[in-house]
Design an enzyme around this catalytic site. Structure first.
Site, PDB file in Angstrom:
ATOM      1  N   ASN A  80       0.825  -1.198   0.000  1.00 55.19           N
ATOM      2  CA  ASN A  80       0.000   0.000   0.000  1.00 55.19           C
ATOM      3  C   ASN A  80       0.868   1.261   0.000  1.00 55.19           C
ATOM      4  O   ASN A  80       2.094   1.187   0.083  1.00 55.19           O
ATOM      5  CB  ASN A  80      -0.950  -0.024   1.202  1.00 55.19           C
ATOM      6  CG  ASN A  80      -2.274   0.663   0.911  1.00 55.19           C
ATOM      7  OD1 ASN A  80      -2.322   1.671   0.209  1.00 55.19           O
ATOM      8  ND2 ASN A  80      -3.342   0.121   1.463  1.00 55.19           N
TER       9      ASN A  80
ATOM     10  N   HIS B 281      22.266   2.212  12.768  1.00 50.74           N
ATOM     11  CA  HIS B 281      23.547   2.906  12.929  1.00 50.74           C
ATOM     12  C   HIS B 281      24.284   2.315  14.112  1.00 50.74           C
ATOM     13  O   HIS B 281      23.694   1.675  14.982  1.00 50.74           O
ATOM     14  CB  HIS B 281      23.324   4.410  13.106  1.00 50.74           C
ATOM     15  CG  HIS B 281      22.926   5.082  11.835  1.00 50.74           C
ATOM     16  ND1 HIS B 281      23.833   5.433  10.873  1.00 50.74           N
ATOM     17  CD2 HIS B 281      21.711   5.412  11.359  1.00 50.74           C
ATOM     18  CE1 HIS B 281      23.203   5.973   9.853  1.00 50.74           C
ATOM     19  NE2 HIS B 281      21.900   5.970  10.120  1.00 50.74           N
TER      20      HIS B 281
ATOM     21  N   ALA C 153      -1.111  -1.120   8.909  1.00 57.62           N
ATOM     22  CA  ALA C 153      -0.739   0.274   8.667  1.00 57.62           C
ATOM     23  C   ALA C 153       0.220   0.807   9.725  1.00 57.62           C
ATOM     24  O   ALA C 153       0.034   0.584  10.921  1.00 57.62           O
ATOM     25  CB  ALA C 153      -1.995   1.140   8.619  1.00 57.62           C
TER      26      ALA C 153
ATOM     27  N   ALA D 276      -1.668  -2.766  13.211  1.00 59.48           N
ATOM     28  CA  ALA D 276      -1.336  -1.382  12.858  1.00 59.48           C
ATOM     29  C   ALA D 276      -0.570  -0.725  13.993  1.00 59.48           C
ATOM     30  O   ALA D 276      -0.922  -0.877  15.163  1.00 59.48           O
ATOM     31  CB  ALA D 276      -2.616  -0.608  12.553  1.00 59.48           C
TER      32      ALA D 276
ATOM     33  N   LYS E  97      -2.901 -13.271  20.078  1.00 61.59           N
ATOM     34  CA  LYS E  97      -3.882 -14.257  19.631  1.00 61.59           C
ATOM     35  C   LYS E  97      -3.225 -15.237  18.677  1.00 61.59           C
ATOM     36  O   LYS E  97      -2.351 -14.880  17.907  1.00 61.59           O
ATOM     37  CB  LYS E  97      -5.034 -13.533  18.922  1.00 61.59           C
ATOM     38  CG  LYS E  97      -6.180 -14.438  18.508  1.00 61.59           C
ATOM     39  CD  LYS E  97      -7.313 -13.618  17.906  1.00 61.59           C
ATOM     40  CE  LYS E  97      -8.463 -14.529  17.563  1.00 61.59           C
ATOM     41  NZ  LYS E  97      -9.593 -13.813  17.013  1.00 61.59           N
TER      42      LYS E  97
END
Length: 187
Positions: free
Chosen positions: A87, A117, A142, A160, A183
């Site tokens: 997406n 780094h 997301a 998300a 879960k």
């Protein structure tokens, strides 16, 4: 050449004075024009996959869908399976290698980070890389962030906004920061 570079850098510290540091930046620069073209002009799905093929240096299957804009800092160390969906505004920091197996879903604003780094202040500009592997049918929600060296198991879901710092087994849902299993997914 990209696979050879990946083998030479993964798992070791690269300081800013290391000759390989310049090689990385030269290869990175070669992709900049392609990335600008990819993200700043309208393209059909077929054209997106053609440009993406040039960026990663391997053919992208026509079943892959990438919503623009798509961001990568290197590009040459990305491997995409079939039926992958990425997406908008995904960021692939792929110097250490990112592998997405078949049927992987990547949500908007996901960060896949294979580079870190160095901790020591005098070498902070240096790098350490570890690959990310996202297995078949996994779904990354997301704005989730996957850190260097992490593998996401088959059929698993990263919620998300989660920050994944450790490997995720098959068939689970992970949530939070750091991500924890909440879960099991029944097959």
């Amino acid at each position: 050449m990209a696979d050879t570079l990946r083998k030479r850098i993964n798992g070791r510290e690269i300081t800013a004075s290391d000759p390989i540091f310049d090689e990385i930046h030269r290869l990175q620069e070669e992709n900049e024009e392609r990335l600008v073209h990819l993200n700043n002009t309208f393209h059909t799905k077929q054209k997106i996959n053609q440009i993406l093929s040039a960026i990663i240096g391997a053919k992208v299957d026509n079943t892959v869908t990438v919503m623009l804009p798509f961001h990568t800092d290197f590009g040459k160390h990305i491997t995409l399976g079939k039926h992958v969906f990425i997406n908008r505004n995904a960021m692939f920091v792929d110097l250490g290698g990112i592998t997405l197996e078949d049927h992987v879903l990547i949500g908007p604003r996901v960060n896949l980070l294979t580079v870190n780094h160095l901790i020591e202040p005098t070498n902070r500009r240096g790098l350490f890389t570890k690959p990310i592997h996202i297995k078949k049918n996994a779904w990354i929600g997301a704005a989730a962030t996957i850190l260097p060296g992490v593998a996401i198991g088959e059929n698993s879901v990263v919620a998300a906004g989660a920050i994944v710092t450790k490997d995720v087994p098959d068939n689970v849902i992970v949530v939070g920061s750091p991500a924890k299993i909440t879960k099991m997914i029944e097959n």
